[in-house]
Scaffold this motif. Structure first.
Motif, PDB file in Angstrom:
ATOM      1  N   VAL A  70       0.841  -1.190   0.000  1.00  0.00           N
ATOM      2  CA  VAL A  70       0.000   0.000   0.000  1.00  0.00           C
ATOM      3  C   VAL A  70       0.877   1.241   0.000  1.00  0.00           C
ATOM      4  CG1 VAL A  70      -1.748   1.270   1.287  1.00  0.00           C
ATOM      5  CG2 VAL A  70      -1.817  -1.209   1.273  1.00  0.00           C
ATOM      6  N   ARG A  71       0.530   2.203  -0.834  1.00  0.00           N
ATOM      7  CA  ARG A  71       1.198   3.497  -0.789  1.00  0.00           C
ATOM      8  C   ARG A  71       0.800   4.210   0.498  1.00  0.00           C
ATOM      9  NH1 ARG A  71       1.846   6.322  -5.865  1.00  0.00           N
ATOM     10  NH2 ARG A  71       1.312   8.235  -4.740  1.00  0.00           N
ATOM     11  N   ARG A  72       1.787   4.558   1.314  1.00  0.00           N
ATOM     12  CA  ARG A  72       1.499   5.166   2.612  1.00  0.00           C
ATOM     13  C   ARG A  72       0.746   6.474   2.462  1.00  0.00           C
ATOM     14  NH1 ARG A  72       2.996   9.202   5.241  1.00  0.00           N
ATOM     15  NH2 ARG A  72       4.507   9.689   3.617  1.00  0.00           N
ATOM     16  N   ASP A  73       1.143   7.323   1.506  1.00  0.00           N
ATOM     17  CA  ASP A  73       0.483   8.614   1.358  1.00  0.00           C
ATOM     18  C   ASP A  73      -0.959   8.456   0.902  1.00  0.00           C
ATOM     19  OD1 ASP A  73       1.165   7.745  -1.182  1.00  0.00           O
ATOM     20  OD2 ASP A  73       1.918   9.673  -1.872  1.00  0.00           O
ATOM     21  N   ALA A  74      -1.218   7.458   0.047  1.00  0.00           N
ATOM     22  CA  ALA A  74      -2.592   7.224  -0.401  1.00  0.00           C
ATOM     23  C   ALA A  74      -3.460   6.729   0.739  1.00  0.00           C
ATOM     24  CB  ALA A  74      -2.600   6.235  -1.559  1.00  0.00           C
ATOM     25  N   LEU A  75      -2.904   5.855   1.579  1.00  0.00           N
ATOM     26  CA  LEU A  75      -3.651   5.362   2.735  1.00  0.00           C
ATOM     27  C   LEU A  75      -3.967   6.498   3.695  1.00  0.00           C
ATOM     28  CD1 LEU A  75      -4.831   2.990   4.341  1.00  0.00           C
ATOM     29  CD2 LEU A  75      -2.560   2.632   5.341  1.00  0.00           C
ATOM     30  N   ALA A  76      -2.989   7.370   3.927  1.00  0.00           N
ATOM     31  CA  ALA A  76      -3.223   8.509   4.817  1.00  0.00           C
ATOM     32  C   ALA A  76      -4.291   9.434   4.252  1.00  0.00           C
ATOM     33  CB  ALA A  76      -1.915   9.265   5.036  1.00  0.00           C
ATOM     34  N   ALA A  77      -4.251   9.670   2.944  1.00  0.00           N
ATOM     35  CA  ALA A  77      -5.240  10.546   2.312  1.00  0.00           C
ATOM     36  C   ALA A  77      -6.642   9.966   2.396  1.00  0.00           C
ATOM     37  CB  ALA A  77      -4.858  10.801   0.855  1.00  0.00           C
ATOM     38  N   ALA A  78      -6.736   8.639   2.460  1.00  0.00           N
ATOM     39  CA  ALA A  78      -8.038   7.973   2.531  1.00  0.00           C
ATOM     40  C   ALA A  78      -8.571   7.869   3.954  1.00  0.00           C
ATOM     41  CB  ALA A  78      -7.938   6.585   1.913  1.00  0.00           C
ATOM     42  N   GLY A  79      -7.813   8.353   4.920  1.00  0.00           N
ATOM     43  CA  GLY A  79      -8.257   8.302   6.310  1.00  0.00           C
ATOM     44  C   GLY A  79      -7.554   7.265   7.148  1.00  0.00           C
ATOM     45  N   GLY A  80      -6.578   6.566   6.551  1.00  0.00           N
ATOM     46  CA  GLY A  80      -5.809   5.583   7.299  1.00  0.00           C
ATOM     47  C   GLY A  80      -6.609   4.328   7.597  1.00  0.00           C
ATOM     48  N   ILE A  81      -5.961   3.417   8.303  1.00  0.00           N
ATOM     49  CA  ILE A  81      -6.620   2.165   8.678  1.00  0.00           C
ATOM     50  C   ILE A  81      -7.860   2.427   9.525  1.00  0.00           C
ATOM     51  CG2 ILE A  81      -6.330   0.101  10.121  1.00  0.00           C
ATOM     52  CD1 ILE A  81      -5.102  -0.263   7.434  1.00  0.00           C
ATOM     53  N   ALA A  82      -7.885   3.532  10.245  1.00  0.00           N
ATOM     54  CA  ALA A  82      -9.046   3.856  11.069  1.00  0.00           C
ATOM     55  C   ALA A  82     -10.325   3.957  10.247  1.00  0.00           C
ATOM     56  CB  ALA A  82      -8.804   5.162  11.824  1.00  0.00           C
ATOM     57  N   GLY A  90      -9.036  -2.582  -0.211  1.00  0.00           N
ATOM     58  CA  GLY A  90      -8.988  -2.413  -1.654  1.00  0.00           C
ATOM     59  C   GLY A  90      -9.937  -1.333  -2.127  1.00  0.00           C
ATOM     60  N   ALA A  91     -11.179  -1.340  -1.599  1.00  0.00           N
ATOM     61  CA  ALA A  91     -12.149  -0.318  -1.988  1.00  0.00           C
ATOM     62  C   ALA A  91     -11.703   1.068  -1.556  1.00  0.00           C
ATOM     63  CB  ALA A  91     -13.516  -0.658  -1.381  1.00  0.00           C
ATOM     64  N   LEU A  92     -11.136   1.153  -0.356  1.00  0.00           N
ATOM     65  CA  LEU A  92     -10.660   2.441   0.157  1.00  0.00           C
ATOM     66  C   LEU A  92      -9.568   3.025  -0.735  1.00  0.00           C
ATOM     67  CD1 LEU A  92     -10.984   4.285   2.749  1.00  0.00           C
ATOM     68  CD2 LEU A  92      -8.957   3.105   3.618  1.00  0.00           C
ATOM     69  N   LEU A  93      -8.625   2.177  -1.148  1.00  0.00           N
ATOM     70  CA  LEU A  93      -7.490   2.656  -1.931  1.00  0.00           C
ATOM     71  C   LEU A  93      -7.856   2.878  -3.396  1.00  0.00           C
ATOM     72  CD1 LEU A  93      -4.568   3.265  -0.930  1.00  0.00           C
ATOM     73  CD2 LEU A  93      -5.986   2.006   0.681  1.00  0.00           C
ATOM     74  N   LYS A  94      -8.817   2.131  -3.933  1.00  0.00           N
ATOM     75  CA  LYS A  94      -9.179   2.343  -5.338  1.00  0.00           C
ATOM     76  C   LYS A  94      -9.826   3.699  -5.542  1.00  0.00           C
ATOM     77  CE  LYS A  94     -10.720  -0.064  -9.460  1.00  0.00           C
ATOM     78  NZ  LYS A  94     -11.283  -1.291 -10.046  1.00  0.00           N
ATOM     79  N   ARG A  95     -10.402   4.255  -4.492  1.00  0.00           N
ATOM     80  CA  ARG A  95     -10.937   5.612  -4.607  1.00  0.00           C
ATOM     81  C   ARG A  95      -9.819   6.642  -4.723  1.00  0.00           C
ATOM     82  NH1 ARG A  95     -14.990   3.423  -1.011  1.00  0.00           N
ATOM     83  NH2 ARG A  95     -13.901   4.124   0.868  1.00  0.00           N
ATOM     84  N   GLN A  96      -8.596   6.236  -4.397  1.00  0.00           N
ATOM     85  CA  GLN A  96      -7.436   7.125  -4.502  1.00  0.00           C
ATOM     86  C   GLN A  96      -6.703   6.967  -5.835  1.00  0.00           C
ATOM     87  OE1 GLN A  96      -6.646   9.392  -2.008  1.00  0.00           O
ATOM     88  NE2 GLN A  96      -8.607   8.682  -1.163  1.00  0.00           N
ATOM     89  N   GLY A  97      -6.919   5.836  -6.529  1.00  0.00           N
ATOM     90  CA  GLY A  97      -6.204   5.611  -7.779  1.00  0.00           C
ATOM     91  C   GLY A  97      -6.187   4.138  -8.141  1.00  0.00           C
ATOM     92  N   PRO A  98      -5.385   3.736  -9.139  1.00  0.00           N
ATOM     93  CA  PRO A  98      -5.389   2.351  -9.621  1.00  0.00           C
ATOM     94  C   PRO A  98      -4.858   1.375  -8.565  1.00  0.00           C
ATOM     95  CG  PRO A  98      -4.287   3.827 -11.184  1.00  0.00           C
ATOM     96  CD  PRO A  98      -4.483   4.605  -9.930  1.00  0.00           C
TER      97      PRO A  98
END
Length: 375
Positions: free
Chosen positions: A205-217, A230-238
């Protein structure tokens, strides 16, 4: 009878057209790049009572042939079997063992452990979230990063080859991945669109993308955490998901009961904890999988022929997965029986949830409670 048989056959022709059954989405065929500078990666491993597998899993991580900076954080989640001590005894300078804090309300144990590990990872470009029962080939991380960097992906995930050695596993495990593909066709996951998933045993997982999506929380209560991620990160990109031989599960399921418990842990969560969806799912499984062999055996004329055609088609669509797991093609004819087992596990999942034992994992009932039920 003819109308029912025609409907079942039409369903299977439609499913065949989706291509869900293909096994062509693999790490060996994915677009990948070799970065000019290999980015920093931190692996985060949640571990709770994993003494029997943790040395092999962490040893495979420590042995990664990765050209860039790489560290490993094991989050020891209140283990009672010496998991943390075994990890420390490995003596690898790459491994840090973090003692997990008490589980707060609203979190599943795995996601809370991952959250603590991610917080301790500082700021690498990539986070490798991998389970304590997965053993990786030395080039796994290099391959993952190459896939992740290609196309500026936010997530790359390998569906680890599941343990398939015991009689119960040989009968039931290939279908587990096949049914997963039916729900989340890998090719659609890997294209733009709403279909998203990941395989929790091996996720980069790209750390910056995860943080932008709200993190694991943002998914802290999810039982099916990999698909939620997967759904959380796909909203950030491929994102990308595929099969692999590089990552392998080393946790055996010796009996059908053990496999059933694994399936029942999250099946009802997939249905949104809704009794009407559970009833609909079981009825749908009966129509799609069981009607065909019943018609092929007990009906006559056109109904028998159409039912037999549907049965043979579902057996044919199972062949690529059977080949991937090196199982006999004759197992294709057993798909209706295997589906009946999975339907039973889904009913068991609903029953356990209504008993307040949903999402049971190593002593923790983690599923969303019913309204009015204390946890």
């Amino acid at each position: 009878m003819i109308g029912l048989a025609a409907l079942v056959l039409a369903i299977w022709i439609g499913l065949a057209a989706t291509g869900f059954w293909r096994t062509d989405q693999r790490d060996t065929r994915a677009a990948a790049v070799a970065p000019a500078v290999w980015p920093e990666v931190v692996a985060v491993v949640p571990g709770r009572d994993e003494a029997d597998v943790i040395a092999r899993a962490l040893g495979s991580l420590a042995a990664q042939d990765y050209p860039g900076p790489f560290r490993i954080i094991l989050v020891d989640d209140d283990s009672s079997d010496g998991t943390g001590a075994i990890a420390r005894a490995l003596g690898s300078t790459r491994i840090t063992v973090l003692t997990g804090r008490p589980l707060p309300a609203g979190w599943t144990g795995k996601l809370w452990a991952l959250s603590q590990g991610i917080a301790a990872a500082d700021a690498p470009r990539w986070l490798w979230l991998t389970d304590a029962d997965i053993e990786h080939a030395p080039d796994t991380l290099r391959t993952l990063v190459g896939i992740g960097e290609a196309g500026d992906r936010r997530l790359a995930s390998f569906m680890a080859r599941l343990h398939c050695a015991t009689p119960a596993e040989r009968a039931l495990i290939p279908a587990f991945v096949w049914f997963f593909q039916l729900l989340y066709p890998f090719a659609r996951v890997n294209r733009p669109g709403r279909t998203a998933a990941a395989a929790g045993g091996c996720v980069l997982v790209r750390r910056d993308a995860l943080a932008a999506a709200g993190g694991i929380a943002a998914i802290r209560g999810a039982l099916i955490d990999d698909c939620a991620l997967g759904a959380l990160l796909k909203r950030q990109g491929p994102i990308w998901l595929g099969l692999t031989d590089r990552s392998r599960s080393i946790r055996p399921y010796r009996t059908a009961g053990a496999i059933g418990a694994m399936i029942a842990r999250s099946a009802y969560a997939q249905l949104g904890y809704a009794p009407w969806r559970l009833a609909g799912a079981v009825a749908g499984l009966a129509l799609v999988y069981l009607a065909a062999p019943v018609l092929a055996v007990s009906a006559g004329g056109w109904a028998r022929g159409l039912g037999l055609g549907a049965w043979l088609l579902m057996a044919a669509l199972f062949q690529p997965m059977l080949l991937f797991y090196r199982r006999s093609p004759l197992w294709g004819l057993a798909v209706p029986g295997i589906a009946a087992f999975y339907a039973g596990c889904t009913l068991l999942s609903g029953w356990r949830h209504h008993q307040g034992r949903g999402g049971m994992w190593k002593g923790r009932a983690q599923a969303m409670p019913e309204p009015g039920r204390a946890r």
